[in-house]
Design an enzyme around this catalytic site. Structure first.
Site, PDB file in Angstrom:
ATOM      1  N   ARG A  24      44.409  39.289  47.855  1.00  0.00           N
ATOM      2  CA  ARG A  24      44.001  38.161  48.688  1.00  0.00           C
ATOM      3  C   ARG A  24      45.074  37.080  48.796  1.00  0.00           C
ATOM      4  O   ARG A  24      45.432  36.660  49.906  1.00  0.00           O
ATOM      5  CB  ARG A  24      42.720  37.503  48.125  1.00  0.00           C
ATOM      6  CG  ARG A  24      41.460  38.252  48.456  1.00  0.00           C
ATOM      7  CD  ARG A  24      40.480  38.129  47.325  1.00  0.00           C
ATOM      8  NE  ARG A  24      40.992  38.911  46.219  1.00  0.00           N
ATOM      9  CZ  ARG A  24      40.667  40.186  46.011  1.00  0.00           C
ATOM     10  NH1 ARG A  24      39.799  40.766  46.788  1.00  0.00           N
ATOM     11  NH2 ARG A  24      41.205  40.874  45.019  1.00  0.00           N
ATOM     12  N   THR A  25      45.588  36.598  47.653  1.00  0.00           N
ATOM     13  CA  THR A  25      46.511  35.455  47.689  1.00  0.00           C
ATOM     14  C   THR A  25      47.786  35.818  48.431  1.00  0.00           C
ATOM     15  O   THR A  25      48.281  35.058  49.264  1.00  0.00           O
ATOM     16  CB  THR A  25      46.825  35.019  46.242  1.00  0.00           C
ATOM     17  OG1 THR A  25      45.598  34.917  45.529  1.00  0.00           O
ATOM     18  CG2 THR A  25      47.550  33.702  46.206  1.00  0.00           C
ATOM     19  N   LYS A  43      65.383  46.261  36.552  1.00  0.00           N
ATOM     20  CA  LYS A  43      66.677  46.561  35.898  1.00  0.00           C
ATOM     21  C   LYS A  43      67.036  45.484  34.885  1.00  0.00           C
ATOM     22  O   LYS A  43      68.167  45.405  34.428  1.00  0.00           O
ATOM     23  CB  LYS A  43      67.776  46.660  36.959  1.00  0.00           C
ATOM     24  CG  LYS A  43      67.526  47.728  38.014  1.00  0.00           C
ATOM     25  CD  LYS A  43      68.572  47.613  39.121  1.00  0.00           C
ATOM     26  CE  LYS A  43      68.139  48.364  40.367  1.00  0.00           C
ATOM     27  NZ  LYS A  43      68.876  47.929  41.557  1.00  0.00           N
ATOM     28  N   ARG A  77      53.637  33.849  41.964  1.00  0.00           N
ATOM     29  CA  ARG A  77      52.590  34.265  41.013  1.00  0.00           C
ATOM     30  C   ARG A  77      53.303  34.908  39.839  1.00  0.00           C
ATOM     31  O   ARG A  77      54.189  35.752  40.025  1.00  0.00           O
ATOM     32  CB  ARG A  77      51.619  35.258  41.640  1.00  0.00           C
ATOM     33  CG  ARG A  77      50.710  35.886  40.587  1.00  0.00           C
ATOM     34  CD  ARG A  77      49.573  36.644  41.162  1.00  0.00           C
ATOM     35  NE  ARG A  77      48.588  35.755  41.733  1.00  0.00           N
ATOM     36  CZ  ARG A  77      47.367  36.149  42.117  1.00  0.00           C
ATOM     37  NH1 ARG A  77      47.009  37.414  41.979  1.00  0.00           N
ATOM     38  NH2 ARG A  77      46.506  35.293  42.632  1.00  0.00           N
ATOM     39  N   HIS A  99      45.296  28.164  39.203  1.00  0.00           N
ATOM     40  CA  HIS A  99      45.367  28.871  40.488  1.00  0.00           C
ATOM     41  C   HIS A  99      44.925  27.829  41.525  1.00  0.00           C
ATOM     42  O   HIS A  99      43.818  27.870  42.058  1.00  0.00           O
ATOM     43  CB  HIS A  99      44.426  30.077  40.462  1.00  0.00           C
ATOM     44  CG  HIS A  99      44.626  31.059  41.575  1.00  0.00           C
ATOM     45  ND1 HIS A  99      45.364  30.786  42.711  1.00  0.00           N
ATOM     46  CD2 HIS A  99      44.160  32.334  41.743  1.00  0.00           C
ATOM     47  CE1 HIS A  99      45.351  31.853  43.512  1.00  0.00           C
ATOM     48  NE2 HIS A  99      44.632  32.801  42.950  1.00  0.00           N
TER      49      HIS A  99
HETATM   50  N1   CP Z   1      41.599  35.455  44.162  1.00  0.00           N
HETATM   51  C1   CP Z   1      42.760  36.054  43.899  1.00  0.00           C
HETATM   52  O1   CP Z   1      43.698  35.452  43.335  1.00  0.00           O
HETATM   53  O2   CP Z   1      42.827  37.366  44.287  1.00  0.00           O
HETATM   54  P1   CP Z   1      44.144  38.264  44.208  1.00  0.00           P
HETATM   55  O3   CP Z   1      44.462  38.471  42.744  1.00  0.00           O
HETATM   56  O4   CP Z   1      43.815  39.536  44.914  1.00  0.00           O
HETATM   57  O5   CP Z   1      45.258  37.493  44.875  1.00  0.00           O
END
Ligand code: CP
Length: 319
Positions: free
Chosen positions: A64-65, A92, A114, A142
């Protein structure tokens, strides 16, 4: 009508909700509200970030993100570079900071990161001149998820102040729970955390939330019920007897949902584990706004990029 671009966020990083003022949160939610209509246009594109480059640096899995940021960037006409650890020179032995320095040599304006380690976006932000956006760091924060969750709640209830929000599941390992607790607290909502004691964080009281060890009492008069999956990837050992037992005591079933307010929203940041923390009948039911959260995530990420860029070219984009 041009969208207000506030000096407050222009040129900055977005590292966590803990660093945001209530007024800045309000500004991002208001901006997302105005940008939402772009998704309904036949041509879903405005030139706001034309000529700007965004690096999406995902060192941990995401559906999603990652896609939501990419769609948001493309709708704002940015050039996007997608980096995934498994197909990069990280395999590597290259470090995050050597990777970042090399990416900076290509002069990006934004880095969306991320990372499995808490604080990685904050360290990166100290090293690079691009605006850094935290797309999830370890069990810490988040922020873009909490903003899209708040945006979804505000669209249904009109305001966040006074809402009773239950967040249930593996709170201890959840960056979503922490960011939501910070955001909802700043905006005047009441947050109730529900988990078995082994899945509640030690600092639960200092987050300003009410802890519960059972779902039923927490659901009383709840406006929102947000379920979280168990994050097995962040646990060395399983902290409860079995998945079956977890479902029996903590899953959101139709019977349990009926204990909340009649119009309570069912939310989940995803990915969902059906039959563990949530029953499919609830996940796909009338009160579920889980897919709406995903749609709203694009508008929120557009709003963040728009405001950090200082609303450049907004006169062309939204007149
Ligand atoms: N909600 C969320 O962070 O989903 P993903 O891990 O799929 O990005």
């Amino acid at each position: 009508m041009p969208i207000e671009a506030a000096e407050a966020l222009a040129g900055k990083d977005l590292l966590g909700i803990a660093h945001l003022e209530a007024g800045e949160i309000q500004l991002l939610l208001d901006t997302a509200e105005q940008l939402l209509e772009i998704a309904r246009r036949p041509i879903k594109k405005v030139p706001t970030l034309r000529g700007m480059t965004v690096v999406n640096l995902f060192m941990e899995a995401s559906t999603r993100t990652r896609f939501s940021f990419e769609v948001a960037e493309k709708r704002l006409s940015a050039d996007t570079l997608n980096f995934s650890a498994s197909t990069s020179s990280v395999t590597k032995g290259e470090t995050l900071f050597d990777t970042a320095r090399n990416l900076m040599a290509m002069a990006p304006d934004f880095i969306v990161i991320r990372h499995p380690r808490t604080g990685a976006p904050h360290r990166l932000a100290r090293e690079v001149s691009a605006s850094v956006i935290n797309a999830g760091d370890g069990s810490n924060e988040h922020p873009t998820q909490a903003l899209l969750d708040a945006f979804t709640m505000r669209r249904h209830f009109g305001e966040l102040k006074g809402l009773k929000v239950v967040i249930a599941g593996d709170i201890r390992h959840s960056r979503v729970a922490r960011s939501n607790a910070f955001l909802l607290g700043k905006m005047g909502a009441e947050v109730r955390f529900v988990a078995p004691p082994s899945l509640l964080p030690v600092e639960v009281e200092s987050l300003g939330v009410k802890p519960y060890y059972r779902l039923e009492p927490a659901l009383e008069e709840a406006d929102v019920v947000m379920m979280l999956r168990i994050q097995l990837e962040r646990q060395k050992k399983i902290n409860f007897p079995s998945m079956r037992e977890y479902f029996d005591f903590f899953a959101l079933t139709p019977e349990r949902l009926s204990m909340a307010r009649e119009n309570a929203l069912v939310m989940h940041p995803g990915p969902m584990n059906r039959g563990v923390e949530i029953d499919s009948e609830v996940a796909d039911g009338d009160q579920s706004v889980i897919l709406e959260q995903v749609t709203n995530g694009v508008a929120i990420r557009m709003a963040i990029l728009y405001q950090l860029a200082g609303g450049r070219r907004d006169a062309h984009a939204h007149s």
